[in-house]
Scaffold this motif. Structure first.
Motif, PDB file in Angstrom:
ATOM      1  N   MET A  26      41.502  43.763  36.389  1.00 29.33           N
ATOM      2  CA  MET A  26      42.851  43.518  36.888  1.00 29.33           C
ATOM      3  C   MET A  26      43.348  42.144  36.448  1.00 29.33           C
ATOM      4  SD  MET A  26      45.250  44.837  38.502  1.00 29.33           S
ATOM      5  CE  MET A  26      46.786  44.353  39.212  1.00 29.33           C
ATOM      6  N   ASN A  27      42.477  41.147  36.490  1.00 27.56           N
ATOM      7  CA  ASN A  27      42.865  39.809  36.051  1.00 27.56           C
ATOM      8  C   ASN A  27      43.205  39.795  34.569  1.00 27.56           C
ATOM      9  OD1 ASN A  27      42.534  38.737  38.569  1.00 27.56           O
ATOM     10  ND2 ASN A  27      40.478  37.976  38.186  1.00 27.56           N
ATOM     11  N   MET A  28      42.476  40.551  33.752  1.00 32.18           N
ATOM     12  CA  MET A  28      42.771  40.594  32.325  1.00 32.18           C
ATOM     13  C   MET A  28      44.120  41.268  32.065  1.00 32.18           C
ATOM     14  SD  MET A  28      40.708  38.891  30.641  1.00 32.18           S
ATOM     15  CE  MET A  28      41.241  39.357  29.026  1.00 32.18           C
ATOM     16  N   LYS A  29      44.422  42.324  32.811  1.00 37.99           N
ATOM     17  CA  LYS A  29      45.733  42.979  32.668  1.00 37.99           C
ATOM     18  C   LYS A  29      46.852  42.023  33.063  1.00 37.99           C
ATOM     19  CE  LYS A  29      44.234  47.704  33.509  1.00 37.99           C
ATOM     20  NZ  LYS A  29      44.306  48.839  34.441  1.00 37.99           N
ATOM     21  N   LEU A  30      46.640  41.302  34.153  1.00 36.99           N
ATOM     22  CA  LEU A  30      47.655  40.354  34.617  1.00 36.99           C
ATOM     23  C   LEU A  30      47.823  39.213  33.628  1.00 36.99           C
ATOM     24  CD1 LEU A  30      49.537  39.664  36.973  1.00 36.99           C
ATOM     25  CD2 LEU A  30      47.643  38.398  37.990  1.00 36.99           C
ATOM     26  N   LEU A  31      46.728  38.710  33.087  1.00 36.70           N
ATOM     27  CA  LEU A  31      46.788  37.637  32.106  1.00 36.70           C
ATOM     28  C   LEU A  31      47.477  38.092  30.828  1.00 36.70           C
ATOM     29  CD1 LEU A  31      45.915  34.743  31.477  1.00 36.70           C
ATOM     30  CD2 LEU A  31      43.801  35.681  30.574  1.00 36.70           C
ATOM     31  N   ARG A  32      47.195  39.309  30.387  1.00 39.48           N
ATOM     32  CA  ARG A  32      47.819  39.846  29.184  1.00 39.48           C
ATOM     33  C   ARG A  32      49.325  40.022  29.387  1.00 39.48           C
ATOM     34  NH1 ARG A  32      44.419  44.297  28.172  1.00 39.48           N
ATOM     35  NH2 ARG A  32      42.934  42.788  27.384  1.00 39.48           N
TER      36      ARG A  32
END
Length: 53
Positions: A26-32
């Motif tokens: 989820m953090n990677m999706k948000l960061l992207r």
């Protein structure tokens, strides 16, 4: 000098956050998404006049 107080809850959260696969995804999706948004703003600010018809 000011006393710096670090909450134990914040430390627990930080220790748990990177180890959870669901949270990491989820953090990677948000960061992207945030990077794409910021990149599009910078692109339009710098080259927006060239894109105008």
């Amino acid at each position: 000098m000011a006393n710096s107080v670090i909450s134990l809850e914040k430390l627990k959260f930080w220790k748990w956050q990177p180890q959870s696969e669901e949270q990491w995804a989820m953090n990677m999706k948000l960061l992207r998404a945030t990077g794409l948004f910021a990149g599009s703003i910078l692109l339009m600010r710098n080259f927006g006049d060239l894109m105008a018809v």
